[in-house]
Scaffold this motif. Structure first.
Motif: not given
Ligand code: ASP
Length: 408
Positions: A97-99, A227-229, A305-308, A329-333
């Protein structure tokens, strides 16, 4: 007067700096310098990483089995397991979600790279059932030889359970496991002493080779990922460590620094495992909890890895001129959380799993070729976050178990 020795963390940091400066010098020396790095410096880093990989399987087997034996109760293993999985899944979903929020905010900054002619060969979809079947070993040797971590964990748990259930007759086996556990830890200490040299030699060739690629329009997407990390570590790990483990986040990151530097240089969660274990134990995680939670995390918990994957999905969509809907986007989460579970803790594995995320929302898998050139730079950061999450979980679950024991 006693001679004061500087801590290993300091020397690892020196190794990190030497690696970066050495890499920049090689880059400045042109093709010859880069070649020198590849031919003479990188192999020394590989020797170090090989030694670490050599000791990782014995460590995981003996420390998990010894951990189960010392918990003395299969129910307790279950309670640690449930808490661990909940922490791992929730923090990973949060990471995506942050990503996605960051990448959407920064979309305007992304240069629209030319997608004509780029191509990437995906390794094909993997079904969830196959993944499930793949966790269970059909023989006791191959998973150890191939470092198939989830299967190694299952083997170690079964050995531990078997010894507990055998009662008195299992005592000899229990002593053998405990003794080998100690011996593997000592071997690991020896190898870890080499880490400053290993870190420098792993890093220099990467800096020499990747430096110029940064200039090719990928700086913005790299920056967003980093920044996400940092945000994820600063928000999620700091808050959970503070509230659930009652430890100051500063103390947490300070103790984790050697492991984080090792992760940054090696881009391998599995290779960093001995350092992660040490860091978590210094922070008060119990040995039997850390030795179960951390090897499991090095295999299934990959917040970086999820953020990337979240950032790259938005970046690739932007390059192809596609606007992602909220549903996508939800599917990506969901898929990035699952893909990160399926990512092995070795360099480059997260990029392979990015294909699954892109396919789930109908984005062209060929887009991976756009970010492939700088994957190592993404990877250094994401691995650092991955192992920090593993240690945070080990410390938190350990403290929660301690409190439960006190109440009982
Ligand atoms: N290199 C990462 C790790 O070991 C996995 C990845 O490629 O994302 O944690």
């Amino acid at each position: 007067m006693k001679k004061k020795t500087l801590p290993l963390a300091f020397w690892i940091f020196v190794g990190l700096l030497v690696g970066i400066v050495g890499g920049l010098l090689m880059m400045a020396a042109g093709e010859g310098g880069i070649q020198f790095g590849k031919t003479y410096v990188a192999p020394i880093g590989t020797i170090f990483l090989n030694l670490i990989k050599f000791i990782v399987v014995p460590i995981v087997v003996f420390s998990i089995a010894a951990g189960v034996i010392s918990m003395k109760d299969i129910k307790k293993v279950g309670s640690v397991g449930v808490k661990t999985i909940i922490y791992y899944m929730c923090t990973t979903a949060f990471a995506v979600v942050i990503a996605l929020v960051l990448a959407n905010l920064a979309k305007g900054m992304f240069p629209l790279l030319d997608t004509a002619g780029v191509s990437y060969e995906s390794s094909g979809p993997v079904s969830i059932m196959d993944t499930l079947v793949g966790i269970f070993p059909s023989n006791p040797i191959t998973p150890l030889a191939n470092s198939t971590m989830l299967q190694v964990i299952v083997i170690a748990l079964l050995i531990g359970f078997g010894i507990l259930l055998a009662g008195e007759k299992g005592e000899v086996a229990a002593s053998v496991v405990e003794s080998f556990n100690e011996v593997s830890m000592r071997i690991m200490d020896l190898i870890i002493k080499l880490s400053p040299i290993g870190v420098a030699c792993m890093l220099a060739p990467v800096v020499a080779e990747n430096g110029p690629k940064l200039l090719q329009g990928l700086a913005a997407v790299l920056l967003v990922a980093y920044i996400g990390y940092v945000l994820h570590a600063g928000l999620v790990y700091s808050l959970t460590i503070k509230t659930l483990a009652k430890i100051s986040p500063i103390a947490f990151f300070k103790e984790m620094m050697p492991a984080m530097m090792m992760a940054f240089s090696s881009a391998s969660s599995v290779g960093t495992m001995p350092f992660t274990l040490e860091g978590a134990e210094r922070l008060g995680a119990r040995k039997e909890v850390a030795s179960f939670v951390i090897p499991l995390g090095a295999t299934i918990n990959m917040d970086g890895t999820a953020i990337y994957q979240g950032v790259c999905a938005v970046f690739i969509a932007a390059c192809y001129g596609i606007n992602l809907t909220l549903g996508q986007m939800l599917t990506i989460v969901l898929t990035a959380t699952l893909a990160s579970v399926g990512t092995a803790g070795v360099p480059g594995a997260g990029m392979v799993m990015l294909a699954m995320v892109l396919e789930s929302v109908g984005l062209p898998v060929d887009g991976i070729a756009l970010v492939m050139g700088v994957d190592r730079i993404f990877d250094m950061g994401r691995t650092t976050i991955n192992i920090t999450g593993d240690a945070a979980c080990a410390v938190i679950v350990s403290k929660m178990e301690d409190r439960k024991a006190q109440r009982a």
